[in-house]
Design a protein around this motif. Structure first.
Motif, PDB file in Angstrom:
ATOM      1  N   PRO A 188       0.833  -1.206   0.000  1.00 46.07           N
ATOM      2  CA  PRO A 188       0.000   0.000   0.000  1.00 46.07           C
ATOM      3  C   PRO A 188       0.865   1.252   0.000  1.00 46.07           C
ATOM      4  O   PRO A 188       1.919   1.300   0.646  1.00 46.07           O
ATOM      5  N   LEU A 189       0.402   2.270  -0.691  1.00 44.99           N
ATOM      6  CA  LEU A 189       1.111   3.543  -0.761  1.00 44.99           C
ATOM      7  C   LEU A 189       0.527   4.543   0.222  1.00 44.99           C
ATOM      8  O   LEU A 189      -0.668   4.505   0.532  1.00 44.99           O
ATOM      9  N   GLN A 190       1.377   5.456   0.673  1.00 47.32           N
ATOM     10  CA  GLN A 190       0.957   6.588   1.475  1.00 47.32           C
ATOM     11  C   GLN A 190       1.626   7.850   0.935  1.00 47.32           C
ATOM     12  O   GLN A 190       2.600   7.778   0.173  1.00 47.32           O
ATOM     13  N   ILE A 191       1.092   8.996   1.338  1.00 50.56           N
ATOM     14  CA  ILE A 191       1.662  10.265   0.903  1.00 50.56           C
ATOM     15  C   ILE A 191       3.116  10.352   1.351  1.00 50.56           C
ATOM     16  O   ILE A 191       3.469   9.948   2.461  1.00 50.56           O
ATOM     17  N   ARG A 192       3.967  10.868   0.465  1.00 51.44           N
ATOM     18  CA  ARG A 192       5.414  11.031   0.629  1.00 51.44           C
ATOM     19  C   ARG A 192       6.206   9.767   0.335  1.00 51.44           C
ATOM     20  O   ARG A 192       7.439   9.803   0.347  1.00 51.44           O
ATOM     21  N   ASP A 193       5.562   8.629   0.098  1.00 50.14           N
ATOM     22  CA  ASP A 193       6.315   7.417  -0.205  1.00 50.14           C
ATOM     23  C   ASP A 193       7.182   7.605  -1.444  1.00 50.14           C
ATOM     24  O   ASP A 193       6.799   8.291  -2.402  1.00 50.14           O
ATOM     25  N   ASP A 194       8.352   6.946  -1.435  1.00 48.95           N
ATOM     26  CA  ASP A 194       9.257   6.996  -2.577  1.00 48.95           C
ATOM     27  C   ASP A 194       8.728   6.150  -3.728  1.00 48.95           C
ATOM     28  O   ASP A 194       8.102   5.102  -3.516  1.00 48.95           O
ATOM     29  N   ILE A 195       9.023   6.594  -4.948  1.00 50.36           N
ATOM     30  CA  ILE A 195       8.736   5.839  -6.159  1.00 50.36           C
ATOM     31  C   ILE A 195      10.065   5.584  -6.866  1.00 50.36           C
ATOM     32  O   ILE A 195      10.920   6.472  -6.940  1.00 50.36           O
ATOM     33  N   PHE A 196      10.231   4.352  -7.396  1.00 51.22           N
ATOM     34  CA  PHE A 196      11.480   3.959  -8.036  1.00 51.22           C
ATOM     35  C   PHE A 196      11.221   3.527  -9.482  1.00 51.22           C
ATOM     36  O   PHE A 196      10.079   3.219  -9.861  1.00 51.22           O
ATOM     37  N   ALA A 197      12.273   3.499 -10.266  1.00 54.53           N
ATOM     38  CA  ALA A 197      12.170   2.994 -11.633  1.00 54.53           C
ATOM     39  C   ALA A 197      11.679   1.559 -11.613  1.00 54.53           C
ATOM     40  O   ALA A 197      12.004   0.782 -10.710  1.00 54.53           O
ATOM     41  N   ASN A 198      10.853   1.213 -12.601  1.00 52.03           N
ATOM     42  CA  ASN A 198      10.250  -0.112 -12.780  1.00 52.03           C
ATOM     43  C   ASN A 198       9.106  -0.385 -11.816  1.00 52.03           C
ATOM     44  O   ASN A 198       8.555  -1.495 -11.832  1.00 52.03           O
ATOM     45  N   ASP A 199       8.722   0.572 -10.994  1.00 53.71           N
ATOM     46  CA  ASP A 199       7.537   0.396 -10.151  1.00 53.71           C
ATOM     47  C   ASP A 199       6.274   0.356 -11.005  1.00 53.71           C
ATOM     48  O   ASP A 199       6.165   1.064 -12.017  1.00 53.71           O
ATOM     49  N   GLU A 200       5.324  -0.452 -10.559  1.00 52.83           N
ATOM     50  CA  GLU A 200       3.977  -0.444 -11.132  1.00 52.83           C
ATOM     51  C   GLU A 200       3.042   0.087 -10.056  1.00 52.83           C
ATOM     52  O   GLU A 200       2.957  -0.478  -8.970  1.00 52.83           O
ATOM     53  N   VAL A 201       2.351   1.184 -10.335  1.00 48.02           N
ATOM     54  CA  VAL A 201       1.441   1.772  -9.358  1.00 48.02           C
ATOM     55  C   VAL A 201       0.014   1.644  -9.871  1.00 48.02           C
ATOM     56  O   VAL A 201      -0.234   1.734 -11.084  1.00 48.02           O
ATOM     57  N   ALA A 202      -0.909   1.419  -8.959  1.00 49.99           N
ATOM     58  CA  ALA A 202      -2.303   1.188  -9.343  1.00 49.99           C
ATOM     59  C   ALA A 202      -3.226   1.752  -8.282  1.00 49.99           C
ATOM     60  O   ALA A 202      -2.908   1.751  -7.087  1.00 49.99           O
ATOM     61  N   ILE A 238      -0.198   2.342 -14.034  1.00 50.71           N
ATOM     62  CA  ILE A 238       0.921   2.719 -14.895  1.00 50.71           C
ATOM     63  C   ILE A 238       2.196   2.056 -14.367  1.00 50.71           C
ATOM     64  O   ILE A 238       2.298   1.725 -13.183  1.00 50.71           O
ATOM     65  N   THR A 239       3.154   1.874 -15.276  1.00 48.73           N
ATOM     66  CA  THR A 239       4.476   1.364 -14.922  1.00 48.73           C
ATOM     67  C   THR A 239       5.522   2.365 -15.393  1.00 48.73           C
ATOM     68  O   THR A 239       5.418   2.899 -16.505  1.00 48.73           O
ATOM     69  N   ILE A 240       6.505   2.635 -14.545  1.00 48.32           N
ATOM     70  CA  ILE A 240       7.596   3.534 -14.931  1.00 48.32           C
ATOM     71  C   ILE A 240       8.681   2.675 -15.553  1.00 48.32           C
ATOM     72  O   ILE A 240       9.531   2.092 -14.868  1.00 48.32           O
ATOM     73  N   ASP A 241       8.649   2.524 -16.872  1.00 51.01           N
ATOM     74  CA  ASP A 241       9.588   1.644 -17.563  1.00 51.01           C
ATOM     75  C   ASP A 241      10.993   2.233 -17.622  1.00 51.01           C
ATOM     76  O   ASP A 241      11.974   1.488 -17.665  1.00 51.01           O
ATOM     77  N   ASN A 242      11.088   3.561 -17.637  1.00 51.60           N
ATOM     78  CA  ASN A 242      12.404   4.189 -17.715  1.00 51.60           C
ATOM     79  C   ASN A 242      12.298   5.606 -17.166  1.00 51.60           C
ATOM     80  O   ASN A 242      11.297   6.302 -17.390  1.00 51.60           O
ATOM     81  N   TYR A 243      13.332   6.023 -16.427  1.00 56.42           N
ATOM     82  CA  TYR A 243      13.373   7.404 -15.950  1.00 56.42           C
ATOM     83  C   TYR A 243      14.822   7.770 -15.678  1.00 56.42           C
ATOM     84  O   TYR A 243      15.465   7.181 -14.794  1.00 56.42           O
ATOM     85  N   VAL A 244      15.342   8.715 -16.444  1.00 62.14           N
ATOM     86  CA  VAL A 244      16.697   9.221 -16.270  1.00 62.14           C
ATOM     87  C   VAL A 244      16.614  10.736 -16.253  1.00 62.14           C
ATOM     88  O   VAL A 244      16.161  11.354 -17.230  1.00 62.14           O
ATOM     89  N   TYR A 245      17.020  11.328 -15.135  1.00 60.88           N
ATOM     90  CA  TYR A 245      16.965  12.786 -15.040  1.00 60.88           C
ATOM     91  C   TYR A 245      18.175  13.315 -14.290  1.00 60.88           C
ATOM     92  O   TYR A 245      18.509  12.833 -13.209  1.00 60.88           O
ATOM     93  N   GLU A 246      18.826  14.301 -14.889  1.00 58.76           N
ATOM     94  CA  GLU A 246      19.917  15.028 -14.266  1.00 58.76           C
ATOM     95  C   GLU A 246      19.648  16.509 -14.467  1.00 58.76           C
ATOM     96  O   GLU A 246      19.446  16.964 -15.599  1.00 58.76           O
TER      97      GLU A 246
END
Length: 301
Positions: free
Chosen positions: A33-47, A72-80
């Motif tokens: 289960p998710l809560q506010i402020r929880d971290d999200i990582f690459a390859n996560d699937e959120v529903a 949705i699924t975060i298949d890729n995320y690269v940010y600098e």
């Protein structure tokens, strides 16, 4: 022999900004289960579940707001920050997701994939609607473009899954339905006729994603600052939540310009005494909520 170095823990790429009802993240085949402020990582699937909604803001400021029964699924995320090779791929597999793009779309390559089309996002706000059971050969996927909070209208390039162009959206309150093609074409982008009632409904979704972005920027900045100030916290407490997990986010105007990609030229709102980072001058009126005669501390909650 010297102890082998521990592998670095993966860095979060975003955080939960808003949540109504219940939502989950599936990570390493485990649903949590998710809560506010929880971290999200690459390859996560959120529903999200029925009657729920979820707002996620990523490190560059890009924000998604998922409606009920969306995934949705975060298949890729690269940010600098300041980089020119930024990229992201978000896979919307079910439900309605409103989004507002930020720095990745402006400095790199942001894409959203669906069962029938891939979208090139060029800095804008939009909606993706994927019906239950949508596949490459059935059920229409809807794609809509709307203005950003400042009125700017971006661009959505619509391609089929093989990369062939199907069309481009450049006008606010416009959209396509992706349907099986005719005459040998596999797919076609058919312009949508959006009724005034649908526009009103969609604008409600858009306002929510813009609001989630404002709160989400603050959450991402606060969580990033906490990690930097406490570099050993996660290593010593791998299962411990960060402070204030699950607590509603209170808007803090001093953090509104804390992330790249945010419009820093927004006019100051009436009643604001100081811009973020500006020192209060002697003789200036107290800010709302400050007791008379009490010196104002910059950055206080």
């Amino acid at each position: 022999p010297a102890a082998s170095a521990q592998p670095a823990a993966p860095e979060p790429i975003g955080n939960v900004a808003t949540l109504t009802g219940t939502a989950t993240v599936t990570r390493n085949s485990t649903a949590t289960p998710l809560q506010i402020r929880d971290d999200i990582f690459a390859n996560d699937e959120v529903a999200t579940s029925g009657t729920s909604s979820l707002g996620i803001t990523f490190n560059d400021g890009t924000t998604f707001n998922l409606r009920a029964n969306a995934r949705i699924t975060i298949d890729n995320y690269v940010y600098e920050d300041g980089g020119q090779q930024n990229s992201a791929l978000f896979n919307v597999t079910k439900g309605t997701a409103a989004f507002v793009a930020a720095a990745v779309a402006k400095t790199g390559d942001m894409k959203i994939s669906t069962p029938t089309a891939t979208l090139g996002i060029r800095g804008t706000t939009g909606l993706v609607e994927v019906p239950e059971g949508a596949t490459a050969t059935s059920r229409n996927v809807g794609i809509k473009l709307y203005p950003d909070a400042d009125g700017h209208v971006g661009r959505i390039e619509v391609n089929d899954r093989s990369g062939a162009s199907l069309g481009v959206l450049t006008r606010g309150a416009s959209g396509f339905a992706i349907r099986p093609g005719t005459g040998g074409a596999r797919f076609a982008a058919v312009p949508l006729t959006i009724s005034p009632q649908q526009i009103t409904r969609d604008q409600g979704f858009v306002r929510q994603v813009h609001s989630a972005q404002t709160l989400g920027r603050q959450v991402v900045t606060e969580q990033r600052d906490f990690r930097r100030a406490n570099p050993d916290f996660r290593r010593a407490n791998p299962a411990a939540p960060y402070p204030n997990r699950g607590q509603p986010v209170q808007p803090n105007p001093q953090r509104q310009n804390g992330l790249p990609g945010q419009n820093r030229n927004t006019p100051q709102q009436p009643g604001q005494q100081n811009r973020p980072g500006q020192m209060q001058q002697p003789g200036q009126p107290n800010r709302p909520g400050q007791q008379p005669g009490t010196p104002g501390r910059q950055g206080s909650q």
